[in-house]
Design a protein around this motif. Structure first.
Motif, PDB file in Angstrom:
ATOM      1  N   THR A 141       0.832  -1.203   0.000  1.00  0.00           N
ATOM      2  CA  THR A 141       0.000   0.000   0.000  1.00  0.00           C
ATOM      3  C   THR A 141       0.864   1.249   0.000  1.00  0.00           C
ATOM      4  OG1 THR A 141      -1.786  -1.154   1.143  1.00  0.00           O
ATOM      5  CG2 THR A 141      -1.813   1.246   1.239  1.00  0.00           C
ATOM      6  N   ALA A 142       1.889   1.264   0.829  1.00  0.00           N
ATOM      7  CA  ALA A 142       2.785   2.422   0.884  1.00  0.00           C
ATOM      8  C   ALA A 142       3.458   2.650  -0.465  1.00  0.00           C
ATOM      9  CB  ALA A 142       3.830   2.227   1.980  1.00  0.00           C
ATOM     10  N   GLU A 143       3.895   1.576  -1.103  1.00  0.00           N
ATOM     11  CA  GLU A 143       4.532   1.700  -2.418  1.00  0.00           C
ATOM     12  C   GLU A 143       3.548   2.228  -3.457  1.00  0.00           C
ATOM     13  OE1 GLU A 143       6.755  -1.722  -3.809  1.00  0.00           O
ATOM     14  OE2 GLU A 143       7.188  -2.268  -1.729  1.00  0.00           O
ATOM     15  N   LEU A 144       2.338   1.706  -3.430  1.00  0.00           N
ATOM     16  CA  LEU A 144       1.334   2.132  -4.406  1.00  0.00           C
ATOM     17  C   LEU A 144       0.933   3.588  -4.190  1.00  0.00           C
ATOM     18  CD1 LEU A 144      -0.865  -1.077  -4.518  1.00  0.00           C
ATOM     19  CD2 LEU A 144       0.667  -0.224  -6.303  1.00  0.00           C
ATOM     20  N   LEU A 145       0.786   3.999  -2.935  1.00  0.00           N
ATOM     21  CA  LEU A 145       0.401   5.383  -2.649  1.00  0.00           C
ATOM     22  C   LEU A 145       1.506   6.366  -3.012  1.00  0.00           C
ATOM     23  CD1 LEU A 145      -1.543   4.975   0.702  1.00  0.00           C
ATOM     24  CD2 LEU A 145      -2.481   5.443  -1.568  1.00  0.00           C
ATOM     25  N   ALA A 146       2.719   5.896  -3.139  1.00  0.00           N
ATOM     26  CA  ALA A 146       3.833   6.757  -3.530  1.00  0.00           C
ATOM     27  C   ALA A 146       3.883   6.998  -5.041  1.00  0.00           C
ATOM     28  CB  ALA A 146       5.149   6.146  -3.056  1.00  0.00           C
ATOM     29  N   LEU A 147       3.118   6.245  -5.789  1.00  0.00           N
ATOM     30  CA  LEU A 147       3.088   6.414  -7.246  1.00  0.00           C
ATOM     31  C   LEU A 147       2.364   7.695  -7.624  1.00  0.00           C
ATOM     32  CD1 LEU A 147       2.118   2.776  -8.313  1.00  0.00           C
ATOM     33  CD2 LEU A 147       4.360   3.865  -8.560  1.00  0.00           C
ATOM     34  N   PRO A 148       2.621   8.204  -8.813  1.00  0.00           N
ATOM     35  CA  PRO A 148       1.875   9.378  -9.301  1.00  0.00           C
ATOM     36  C   PRO A 148       0.387   9.051  -9.419  1.00  0.00           C
ATOM     37  CG  PRO A 148       3.769   8.889 -10.703  1.00  0.00           C
ATOM     38  CD  PRO A 148       3.632   7.745  -9.752  1.00  0.00           C
ATOM     39  N   SER A 149      -0.426  10.079  -9.370  1.00  0.00           N
ATOM     40  CA  SER A 149      -1.888   9.916  -9.405  1.00  0.00           C
ATOM     41  C   SER A 149      -2.361   9.094 -10.584  1.00  0.00           C
ATOM     42  CB  SER A 149      -2.577  11.282  -9.437  1.00  0.00           C
ATOM     43  OG  SER A 149      -2.312  11.997  -8.277  1.00  0.00           O
ATOM     44  N   LEU A 150      -1.832   9.383 -11.743  1.00  0.00           N
ATOM     45  CA  LEU A 150      -2.281   8.662 -12.937  1.00  0.00           C
ATOM     46  C   LEU A 150      -2.000   7.172 -12.816  1.00  0.00           C
ATOM     47  CD1 LEU A 150      -3.534   8.645 -15.720  1.00  0.00           C
ATOM     48  CD2 LEU A 150      -1.309   9.236 -16.673  1.00  0.00           C
ATOM     49  N   SER A 151      -0.827   6.825 -12.323  1.00  0.00           N
ATOM     50  CA  SER A 151      -0.492   5.409 -12.148  1.00  0.00           C
ATOM     51  C   SER A 151      -1.429   4.759 -11.142  1.00  0.00           C
ATOM     52  CB  SER A 151       0.957   5.264 -11.670  1.00  0.00           C
ATOM     53  OG  SER A 151       1.848   5.745 -12.643  1.00  0.00           O
ATOM     54  N   ARG A 152      -1.720   5.457 -10.051  1.00  0.00           N
ATOM     55  CA  ARG A 152      -2.642   4.897  -9.041  1.00  0.00           C
ATOM     56  C   ARG A 152      -4.033   4.706  -9.622  1.00  0.00           C
ATOM     57  NH1 ARG A 152      -0.616   9.083  -5.859  1.00  0.00           N
ATOM     58  NH2 ARG A 152      -2.717   9.857  -5.531  1.00  0.00           N
ATOM     59  N   ARG A 180      -6.962  12.409 -16.164  1.00  0.00           N
ATOM     60  CA  ARG A 180      -6.056  12.411 -17.322  1.00  0.00           C
ATOM     61  C   ARG A 180      -6.057  13.747 -18.068  1.00  0.00           C
ATOM     62  NH1 ARG A 180      -7.141   6.299 -19.610  1.00  0.00           N
ATOM     63  NH2 ARG A 180      -5.673   5.280 -18.200  1.00  0.00           N
ATOM     64  N   ASN A 181      -7.223  14.384 -18.187  1.00  0.00           N
ATOM     65  CA  ASN A 181      -7.266  15.641 -18.955  1.00  0.00           C
ATOM     66  C   ASN A 181      -7.011  16.870 -18.080  1.00  0.00           C
ATOM     67  OD1 ASN A 181      -9.732  16.557 -17.788  1.00  0.00           O
ATOM     68  ND2 ASN A 181     -10.953  15.604 -19.385  1.00  0.00           N
ATOM     69  N   GLY A 182      -6.783  16.649 -16.780  1.00  0.00           N
ATOM     70  CA  GLY A 182      -6.411  17.742 -15.887  1.00  0.00           C
ATOM     71  C   GLY A 182      -7.562  18.628 -15.453  1.00  0.00           C
ATOM     72  N   SER A 183      -8.796  18.201 -15.664  1.00  0.00           N
ATOM     73  CA  SER A 183      -9.921  19.053 -15.275  1.00  0.00           C
ATOM     74  C   SER A 183     -10.212  19.002 -13.773  1.00  0.00           C
ATOM     75  CB  SER A 183     -11.183  18.684 -16.070  1.00  0.00           C
ATOM     76  OG  SER A 183     -11.614  17.379 -15.766  1.00  0.00           O
TER      77      SER A 183
END
Length: 75
Positions: free
Chosen positions: A8-19, A54-57
């Motif tokens: 969980t800690a590793e996954l939460l450290a990923l960028p938003s898009l990856s998560r 993804r589109n930043g809105s």
């Protein structure tokens, strides 16, 4: 093998898009025995939110910040 906490800690450290991609994959991997209309509605909502990311809105926040906000609301 990593513990759930470590993973969980590793996954939460990923960028938003990856998560968000991982979250989508996890949801799709679940077996649903719910009403197909409900499943379709939730799938459409998840895809809409993913597209917004993804589109930043919309602005995303870090997982730890989100958890802190939830904990504060629950106090």
């Amino acid at each position: 093998m990593r513990s759930i906490d470590q993973l969980t800690a590793e996954l939460l450290a990923l960028p938003s898009l990856s998560r968000s991609v991982i979250a989508e994959m996890l949801v799709e991997s679940l077996e649903f025995d719910t009403d197909p209309k409900i499943y379709a509605a939730w799938t459409a909502e998840a895809k809409k939110r993913l597209n917004e990311i993804r589109n930043g809105s919309i602005r995303t926040i870090a997982g730890e910040e989100a958890l802190a906000q939830v904990r504060q609301l629950l106090e």
